[in-house]
Design an enzyme around this catalytic site. Structure first.
Site, PDB file in Angstrom:
ATOM      1  N   SER A 144      40.907  -6.239  32.036  1.00 43.64           N
ATOM      2  CA  SER A 144      39.916  -5.857  33.055  1.00 43.64           C
ATOM      3  C   SER A 144      40.456  -4.689  33.852  1.00 43.64           C
ATOM      4  CB  SER A 144      39.664  -7.032  34.004  1.00 43.64           C
ATOM      5  OG  SER A 144      38.881  -6.615  35.103  1.00 43.64           O
ATOM      6  N   TYR A 158      42.729 -13.692  39.485  1.00 46.16           N
ATOM      7  CA  TYR A 158      42.093 -13.205  38.247  1.00 46.16           C
ATOM      8  C   TYR A 158      42.679 -11.844  37.854  1.00 46.16           C
ATOM      9  CZ  TYR A 158      38.427 -10.967  35.430  1.00 46.16           C
ATOM     10  OH  TYR A 158      37.747 -10.282  34.450  1.00 46.16           O
TER      11      TYR A 158
HETATM   12  P1  NAP Z   1      30.931 -14.637  30.572  1.00 45.49           P
HETATM   13  O1  NAP Z   1      29.593 -14.072  30.272  1.00 45.49           O
HETATM   14  O2  NAP Z   1      31.130 -15.467  31.807  1.00 45.49           O
HETATM   15  O3  NAP Z   1      31.410 -15.474  29.279  1.00 45.49           O
HETATM   16  C1  NAP Z   1      32.637 -16.124  29.303  1.00 45.49           C
HETATM   17  C2  NAP Z   1      32.895 -16.713  27.935  1.00 45.49           C
HETATM   18  O4  NAP Z   1      34.181 -17.341  27.947  1.00 45.49           O
HETATM   19  C3  NAP Z   1      31.896 -17.781  27.533  1.00 45.49           C
HETATM   20  O5  NAP Z   1      31.623 -17.653  26.154  1.00 45.49           O
HETATM   21  C4  NAP Z   1      32.657 -19.081  27.807  1.00 45.49           C
HETATM   22  O6  NAP Z   1      32.255 -20.175  26.965  1.00 45.49           O
HETATM   23  C5  NAP Z   1      34.058 -18.660  27.449  1.00 45.49           C
HETATM   24  N1  NAP Z   1      35.082 -19.525  28.038  1.00 45.49           N
HETATM   25  C6  NAP Z   1      35.320 -19.768  29.354  1.00 45.49           C
HETATM   26  N2  NAP Z   1      36.361 -20.612  29.485  1.00 45.49           N
HETATM   27  C7  NAP Z   1      36.789 -20.905  28.227  1.00 45.49           C
HETATM   28  C8  NAP Z   1      37.816 -21.717  27.706  1.00 45.49           C
HETATM   29  N3  NAP Z   1      38.625 -22.422  28.512  1.00 45.49           N
HETATM   30  N4  NAP Z   1      37.964 -21.801  26.372  1.00 45.49           N
HETATM   31  C9  NAP Z   1      37.152 -21.096  25.538  1.00 45.49           C
HETATM   32  N5  NAP Z   1      36.144 -20.306  25.974  1.00 45.49           N
HETATM   33  C10 NAP Z   1      35.973 -20.218  27.311  1.00 45.49           C
HETATM   34  O7  NAP Z   1      32.040 -13.510  30.664  1.00 45.49           O
HETATM   35  P2  NAP Z   1      32.084 -11.966  30.227  1.00 45.49           P
HETATM   36  O8  NAP Z   1      31.736 -11.171  31.420  1.00 45.49           O
HETATM   37  O9  NAP Z   1      31.403 -11.741  28.941  1.00 45.49           O
HETATM   38  O10 NAP Z   1      33.663 -11.833  30.067  1.00 45.49           O
HETATM   39  C11 NAP Z   1      34.323 -11.735  28.823  1.00 45.49           C
HETATM   40  C12 NAP Z   1      35.710 -11.163  29.086  1.00 45.49           C
HETATM   41  O11 NAP Z   1      35.574  -9.889  29.700  1.00 45.49           O
HETATM   42  C13 NAP Z   1      36.552 -12.024  30.048  1.00 45.49           C
HETATM   43  O12 NAP Z   1      37.898 -12.051  29.615  1.00 45.49           O
HETATM   44  C14 NAP Z   1      36.455 -11.263  31.350  1.00 45.49           C
HETATM   45  O13 NAP Z   1      37.556 -11.488  32.186  1.00 45.49           O
HETATM   46  C15 NAP Z   1      36.383  -9.838  30.864  1.00 45.49           C
HETATM   47  N6  NAP Z   1      35.803  -8.907  31.828  1.00 45.49           N
HETATM   48  C16 NAP Z   1      34.496  -8.983  32.206  1.00 45.49           C
HETATM   49  C17 NAP Z   1      34.003  -8.074  33.142  1.00 45.49           C
HETATM   50  C18 NAP Z   1      32.582  -8.076  33.615  1.00 45.49           C
HETATM   51  O14 NAP Z   1      32.232  -7.231  34.471  1.00 45.49           O
HETATM   52  N7  NAP Z   1      31.706  -8.950  33.108  1.00 45.49           N
HETATM   53  C19 NAP Z   1      34.859  -7.106  33.690  1.00 45.49           C
HETATM   54  C20 NAP Z   1      36.182  -7.082  33.278  1.00 45.49           C
HETATM   55  C21 NAP Z   1      36.647  -7.976  32.343  1.00 45.49           C
HETATM   56  P3  NAP Z   1      30.996 -21.130  27.381  1.00 45.49           P
HETATM   57  O15 NAP Z   1      29.772 -20.255  27.317  1.00 45.49           O
HETATM   58  O16 NAP Z   1      30.971 -22.165  26.340  1.00 45.49           O
HETATM   59  O17 NAP Z   1      31.264 -21.623  28.753  1.00 45.49           O
END
Ligand code: NAP
Length: 249
Positions: A144, A158
């Protein structure tokens, strides 16, 4: 059957689901990991299967060692050998200052966002490494922009977990570079997914938009494109590198 098999952790939603759709169109066998949202994973799997892709749905909490090892064994059975890993599953908790954070909260963040990534990397390199008679492979760790900014006043825990992922990426890339495995990272920021609701502020991107040089949030598909490139042979001389996807932040 395709020769490329990718595991995407946290593939049920957001960036993981967008990555699964893109890699499916690039002829990968797709292993979809999810934690709790089975319906979303099943729907995505059905969509990809209809488009001609071979999929495997894998429920596992990546912070739990036995669940991770079991997940990789299921992939061995279904596809023989894993060639690509997208370490994407991540969590964040409601915004607060460090002075108010409990050890329980901090440990939850670290076990999923750090231990989970380490465990999945460990199982992947055991299978990919040419030193173990593997065929090599590629790993992308989803970090991130928070690793650089530290997320003051929101979630330093985080941000620190993502800093650890950058260090993991740098160290592991060097450790396995001569074993046919490339390890790279992407650093998204301000991407429209459910994650901001988990942080307690669904409208966070709109609040921050004026301070983003490109003056807009990003879409999961824009992150998926960078992940797909880093996994691909087009990035064959790239390891230990990072692509930032944060509108210039
Ligand atoms: P999201 O929409 O909240 O999705 C999170 C995903 O992680 C879901 O598929 C969830 O599964 C899964 N998950 C959560 N805890 C888990 C566990 N203990 N074991 C296995 N799976 C788990 O998040 P996103 O925004 O797409 O984020 C994806 C990645 O990008 C993350 O690493 C996040 O830190 C990073 N990121 C996101 C942003 C942003 O702006 N969105 C920015 C920087 C970095 P379930 O659906 O089954 O709960």
């Amino acid at each position: 059957m395709s020769e490329n098999t990718v595991l995407i952790t946290g593939a049920s939603r957001g960036i993981g689901a967008a990555t699964a759709r893109l890699l499916a169109s690039q002829n990968y066998n797709i292993c979809l990991n999810y934690h709790q949202q089975r319906n979303a994973a099943v729907q995505l799997s059905e969509e990809l299967t209809k488009a001609g892709c071979k999929t495997l749905i894998l429920q596992a909490d990546i912070s739990q060692e036995d669940q991770v090892t079991d997940m990789f064994r299921k992939i061995d059975t279904a596809f023989g050998s894993l060639t690509h890993l997208v370490n994407n599953a991540g969590i964040l908790k409601p915004q607060m200052r460090l002075q108010d954070m409990s050890a329980e909260r901090i440990n939850q963040i670290l076990t999923v966002n750090v231990t989970g990534y380490f465990l999945c990397c460990r199982e992947a390199i055991k299978r990919m490494s040419t030193a173990n008679s593997g065929k090599g492979g590629a790993i992308v760790n989803v970090s991130s922009v928070a690793a650089r900014t530290g997320s003051p006043g929101e979630y330093i825990d985080y941000a620190a977990s993502k800093g650890a992922i950058d260090t993991l990426t740098t160290g592991l890339a060097t450790e396995v570079a001569s074993e046919g495995i490339r390890v790279n990272g992407v650093r998204p920021g301000f991407i429209y997914t459910d994650m901001h609701t988990d942080g307690g502020e669904p409208g966070r991107i709109e609040r921050l938009r004026p301070a983003i040089p490109m003056q807009r949030g990003g879409q999961p598909e824009e992150v998926a494109a960078a992940i797909a490139w880093l996994l691909s042979d087009q990035a064959s001389y790239t390891t230990g590198s990072f692509i930032d996807l944060a509108g210039g932040k």
